[in-house]
Design an enzyme around this catalytic site. Structure first.
Site, PDB file in Angstrom:
ATOM      1  N   LYS A 112      33.295  42.086  34.801  1.00 58.05           N
ATOM      2  CA  LYS A 112      34.396  41.780  35.820  1.00 58.05           C
ATOM      3  C   LYS A 112      34.170  42.374  37.485  1.00 58.05           C
ATOM      4  CE  LYS A 112      36.877  39.550  32.551  1.00 58.05           C
ATOM      5  NZ  LYS A 112      36.218  39.952  31.335  1.00 58.05           N
TER       6      LYS A 112
HETATM    7  C1  LIG Z   1      36.161  38.969  30.202  1.00 61.43           C
HETATM    8  C2  LIG Z   1      35.137  39.716  29.175  1.00 61.43           C
HETATM    9  C3  LIG Z   1      34.449  38.748  28.313  1.00 61.43           C
HETATM   10  C4  LIG Z   1      34.739  37.167  28.455  1.00 61.43           C
HETATM   11  O1  LIG Z   1      34.350  36.714  29.617  1.00 61.43           O
HETATM   12  P1  LIG Z   1      35.013  35.077  30.127  1.00 61.43           P
HETATM   13  O2  LIG Z   1      34.601  35.083  31.456  1.00 61.43           O
HETATM   14  O3  LIG Z   1      36.473  35.551  29.877  1.00 61.43           O
HETATM   15  O4  LIG Z   1      34.489  33.977  29.091  1.00 61.43           O
HETATM   16  C5  LIG Z   1      33.378  39.074  27.408  1.00 61.43           C
HETATM   17  N1  LIG Z   1      33.201  40.525  27.324  1.00 61.43           N
HETATM   18  C6  LIG Z   1      33.874  41.269  28.255  1.00 61.43           C
HETATM   19  C7  LIG Z   1      33.454  42.777  27.882  1.00 61.43           C
HETATM   20  C8  LIG Z   1      34.846  40.901  29.006  1.00 61.43           C
HETATM   21  O5  LIG Z   1      35.354  41.816  29.822  1.00 61.43           O
END
Ligand SMILES: *Cc1c(COP(=O)(O)O)cnc(C)c1O
Length: 462
Positions: A112
Site C-alpha cells: 500500500k
Molecule cells: C491490501 C492487501 C492485499 C489485497 O490487495 P487488494 O488490492 O485489496 O486486492 C493483499 N495483501 C496485503 C498484505 C494487503 O495489505
C-alpha cells in the site's frame, strides 16, 4: 486524459480531481477515458532505469493535464526516498521460473505504501496550488489505514480519519494506526467487519451535503491514483525478466482487487502478460465468480491473511466495466442487483474476464504449510498473504512463462501467523522497533452513519 465513471453518470474529471474525489458521485469508480499505450521499444527502454524513472514514464500520460513533468518527478522522488531498498520493488527468485516481487520495503511494510506515499505527495501539490482543505476518510482491513496515516500525517491541509474493524486487524497493524500522535490523524475502531467499514464509507460519499461540507476525499483502493501507482511495478518486474521479448504471468494475493487491477492496466497498456492469477484466502468471492459466473456475497470469515478478509471486492467493478465494453448502465444494473446479495455476470463478460484472469483459493492450513515449505525450500520467510499467492501460483505455473508472485507485506507485520507456521517471530525492521512502546490513541465508533458523521464534524480541524 479525462476520467469517467464506471456507472456513466458522474462528471468527467481531470486526474487531480478524480484523485481527490475517490468515489464518483454516481457511486461508480473512475477509469481513464482511454488507455495510453507503450510500444515494445518504450517498454524495452525501461530496462536498467531506476524505479523512479520507470514510474515517471509509465504514469506521465495519465496525469499530464494535472501535474507538470517537474511536479510529477519531484512527487515520485519524495514518495520513494524513505523506502528501505534501493530497487524499491526488488525481485527474489523462489524456484526456477518463480519469482517474488517484494513490495514491502516502504514505511509501513505493505505494498500500500507504493500508492499512498505517492498520492500523499500529489495531494500536497494539488491542495497547496488551490488553497484547499480536505477531509480524508478511509476504510481499512489493516494495511491501507497505516499507509494512509503515514502518508498524510502532519500535512497542513488534510484531516485523515481511518475506520478499521475493531478487533480484526493484527496488533502491528493497529499500533501503526494508533501510535502516530499528529493532531490531524484520527484512528476509528468501528464495530463490525471490513465490509461494514467500507459500507459506511460509501454512505458518507453518497451523502452529497456531508461530502461537500467537509471536502470529503477518498484514498481507498478504489482511488484511481492508487491503482495507477501500482501499475509501475508490473512493468519494472516484467522487464527485468525479459519483457517485452517474452510474456510473464503474475499471481496477486487479492482482496479489494486494486492491486491485480493495476496489472490489468499494465496489460492493457501493452505489457505482454500471459495470465493474471487471482489468489484468495477462504473469503473467496472472486474465485467463486470466476468459476461460476455468480458474484455472491458470503460472510467474512476471519483468516490468518486478514488484509484479504473481504467479500465485496470494490475494484472488481472496474474489471466488469471493461468486460462489459464500457457500458455504464449495465454496470449500474449489476451493482443494483448486488444490493440483494448477488448478481450473475453476463456470459460474454465472463468470457472476457476468463481471457485475462485465472483464480485459486487457499485454505488456512495450506497458507501455514506454504509458509513452512517456502522457508524449508528457500530460507525466505513470507507473510501469510504472500503465502496464499505462492500456493496459487504453484498451481498455475506454465513452462517457459516466468511467474511473478507479489509479496504484499513484510512477514513481521503478521508475526502470529508466521510463528504458528514456523515457530519464529520475524523481527520488525529497526525503524519500527519502538512500535510496542508508544501510547495508543483510538476512538471506538458504532457501525452507524450518524454517529460517524458527528464524530468527523467534531474532530476535524476545519
Ligand atoms: C491490501 C492487501 C492485499 C489485497 O490487495 P487488494 O488490492 O485489496 O486486492 C493483499 N495483501 C496485503 C498484505 C494487503 O495489505
Amino acid at each position: 486524459m479525462r476520467y469517467i465513471s464506471t456507472r456513466g453518470q458522474a462528471p468527467v474529471l481531470p486526474f487531480a480531481e478524480a484523485m481527490m474525489t475517490g468515489l464518483a458521485r454516481d457511486g461508480g469508480l473512475y477509469v481513464p477515458e482511454t488507455i495510453p499505450q507503450m510500444d515494445a521499444a518504450e517498454i524495452a527502454a525501461l530496462e536498467g532505469q531506476s524505479y523512479e524513472e520507470a514510474a515517471f514514464r509509465v504514469m506521465q500520460p495519465f496525469v499530464a493535464e494535472s501535474f507538470s513533468e517537474n511536479e510529477l518527478r519531484q512527487a515520485i522522488r519524495r514518495a520513494y526516498q524513505g523506502f528501505g531498498h534501493a530497487a524499491r520493488a526488488p525481485l527474489v527468485q523462489l524456484a526456477p521460473g518463480h519469482h517474488l516481487l517484494e513490495l514491502f520495503h516502504g514505511p509501513t511494510l505493505a505494498f500500500k505504501d507504493f500508492a499512498m506515499q505517492l498520492i500523499g505527495q500529489l495531494f500536497q501539490v494539488a491542495l497547496a496550488r488551490e488553497g484547499r482543505r480536505v477531509t480524508i476518510v478511509g476504510a481499512t482491513s489493516g494495511d491501507t489505514g497505516s499507509a494512509a496515516i503515514e502518508a498524510f500525517r502532519g500535512l497542513p491541509n488534510v484531516d485523515v480519519f481511518i475506520l478499521y474493524p475493531h478487533g480484526r486487524v493484527s496488533e502491528v497493524q493497529r499500533r501503526q494506526m494508533t501510535t502516530p500522535d499528529d493532531a490531524n490523524v484520527h484512528a476509528l475502531a468501528i464495530s463490525g467487519t471490513f465490509d461494514d467499514a467500507q459500507a459506511r464509507l460509501k454512505d458518507l460519499f453518497n451523502d452529497h451535503d456531508f461530502r461537500d461540507g467537509v471536502g470529503l476525499a477518498g484514498v481507498n483502493s478504489i482511488n484511481w491514483a492508487r491503482v495507477l501507482a501500482q501499475v509501475v511495478y508490473y512493468f519494472t518486474s516484467a522487464v527485468s525478466l525479459g519483457a517485452p521479448h517474452r510474456p510473464v504471468s503474475f499471481t496477486v494475493p487479492t482482496g479489494n482487487f486494486g492491486d491485480i487491477f493495476a496489472g490489468t492496466i499494465a496489460r492493457a497498456m501493452g505489457l505482454p502478460v500471459d495470465r493474471l492469477v487471482i489468489a484468495t484466502n477462504q473469503n473467496d468471492i472472486l474465485d467463486r465468480v470466476m468459476r461460476s459466473g455468480t458474484y455472491e456475497v458470503g460472510r467474512v470469515e476471519p483468516s490468518v491473511s486478514p488484509s484479504m478478509d473481504i467479500q465485496v471486492s470494490s475494484n472488481f467493478e472496474r474489471a466488469l466495466f471493461y468486460a462489459l465494453a464500457g457500458d455504464g448502465a449495465a454496470v449500474s444494473q449489476l451493482m443494483q442487483e448486488l444490493k440483494g446479495g448477488s448478481f450473475t455476470v453476463p456470459q460474454g463478460a465472463l468470457q472476457h474476464l476468463r481471457e485475462i484472469y485465472d483464480s485459486g483459493r487457499v485454505s488456512e492450513a495450506e497458507t501455514l504449510s506454504t509458509i513452512a515449505r517456502v522457508r524449508a525450500e528457500t530460507g525466505e520467510v513470507v507473510c501469510p498473504h504472500t503465502a496464499v499467492g505462492i500456493k496459487v501460483a504453484d498451481d498455475h505455473r506454465k513452462p517457459g512463462v516466468p511467474m511473478i508472485t507479489l509479496a504484499t507485506a513484510h512477514p513481521a507485520k503478521f508475526p502470529d501467523a508466521v510463528e504458528q507456521a514456523i515457530g519464529i517471530r520475524p523481527p520488525l525492521p529497526p525503524h519500527m522497533a519502538r512500535l510496542f512502546d508508544l501510547p495508543e490513541r483510538v476512538t471506538r465508533v458504532e457501525n452507524d452513519n450518524e454517529a460517524l458523521k458527528s464524530l468527523i464534524l467534531e474532530r476535524r480541524m476545519a
